[in-house]
Write a protein that holds these residues in place. Structure first.
Motif, PDB file in Angstrom:
ATOM      1  N   SER A   7       0.884  -1.281  -0.050  1.00 24.76           N
ATOM      2  CA  SER A   7      -0.087   0.190  -0.172  1.00 24.76           C
ATOM      3  C   SER A   7       0.906   1.290   0.176  1.00 24.76           C
ATOM      4  N   HIS A 144      -3.026   0.129  11.793  1.00 25.09           N
ATOM      5  CA  HIS A 144      -1.855   0.517  10.664  1.00 25.09           C
ATOM      6  C   HIS A 144      -2.084   2.061  10.013  1.00 25.09           C
ATOM      7  N   HIS A 148      -0.912   5.838  10.445  1.00 27.48           N
ATOM      8  CA  HIS A 148      -0.319   6.918   9.429  1.00 27.48           C
ATOM      9  C   HIS A 148      -1.188   8.288   9.426  1.00 27.48           C
ATOM     10  N   TYR A 211       5.169  -3.676   8.162  1.00 25.12           N
ATOM     11  CA  TYR A 211       4.493  -4.750   7.234  1.00 25.12           C
ATOM     12  C   TYR A 211       4.828  -6.211   7.641  1.00 25.12           C
TER      13      TYR A 211
HETATM   14 ZN   LIG Z   1       1.542   1.965   5.567  1.00 24.96          ZN
END
Ligand SMILES: [Zn+2]
Length: 248
Positions: A7, A144, A148, A211
């Motif tokens: 992503s 996650h 961000h 990740y």
């Molecule tokens: Zn990310």
């Protein structure tokens, strides 16, 4: 071939405008140039919200109430569990004045979010989520992407990360699964961030901002599973990003 989560951040069309908004929102975002020991002084504008603020979260397109509440409850852990000086409040659907605007749905091509105050420069959604409660990756993805949105960066690109990536395997998988170019893989996954101007804790393989890294994508016996819980360092980051008193 294992599935890898690919992503990219949602980026505003005009990064310069986004940086101006970041500095207006929180003067602490202004670049601090490090001393003369750096060969080339990098100036990095941070994207943190103003401490003490309540960020409104609005869902676009009026999704199911149970889905909204599961996402909001999960995301709120970042602040309720850390004790950081920031709050999330659930707004009405389709609220254009909400700082975090979330689009949901199975048809979305990926999970992605703006980085912190970049959301201020976005015309519509600031986050896309195509997960639902019960999905194995639900907690990981929601924590996650909201990480961000609150200004946390990728842990696998931490300046101290030393992941023994099998670059060719990652490049091949990313091209096949997501149509990424080699350069996108390098920029968004492999490259470590310059250790300048970042608000950091030590490298933390248990972070939700890391990740998952299947063993097929590394050399030797090295892998990271799906981190679905906020780590102590995740929580410490949030407290440092949003303190109750300005740092002196
Ligand atoms: Zn990310």
């Amino acid at each position: 071939m294992p599935e890898l989560i690919f992503s990219r951040p949602l980026k505003p069309a005009d990064p310069h405008f986004a940086e101006q908004l970041a500095r207006l929102e929180n003067p602490g975002n202004s670049p601090t140039r490090s001393g003369g020991r750096q060969k080339r002084a990098l100036a990095i504008t941070r994207k943190l919200w103003r401490p003490g603020r309540t960020l409104k979260v609005s869902f676009l397109g009026s999704p199911d109430a149970a889905l909204k509440s599961a996402i909001f409850r999960t995301a709120s852990q970042w602040l309720t569990r850390s004790g950081a000086n920031l709050a999330l409040a659930l707004s009405t659907d389709n609220d254009p004045r909400a700082q975090i605007r979330v689009r949901t749905g199975r048809s979305l091509p990926r999970n992605e979010s703006c980085a912190g105050t970049d959301a201020l420069a976005m015309p519509a959604e600031t986050m896309n989520l195509n997960v639902e409660p019960g999905d194995a990756a639900f907690e990981h993805v929601v924590l996650h992407e909201f990480g961000h949105a609150l200004g946390a960066e990728h842990e696998h690109q931490h300046p101290e990360a030393s992941i023994p990536w099998n670059v060719e395997a990652v490049v091949h998988a990313a091209a096949t699964q997501s149509g990424w170019t080699r350069q996108q893989v390098i920029d968004e996954m492999i490259a470590r961030q310059a250790d300048v101007g970042l608000l950091r804790t030590q490298y933390d393989p248990g972070s939700v901002m890391h990740y998952p890294v299947p063993q097929a994508f590394t050399h030797g016996d090295w892998e990271i599973g799906l981190n679905s819980h906020l780590s102590e360092k995740d929580l410490a980051f949030m407290r440092r990003a949003y303190p109750f008193q300005a740092a002196t």
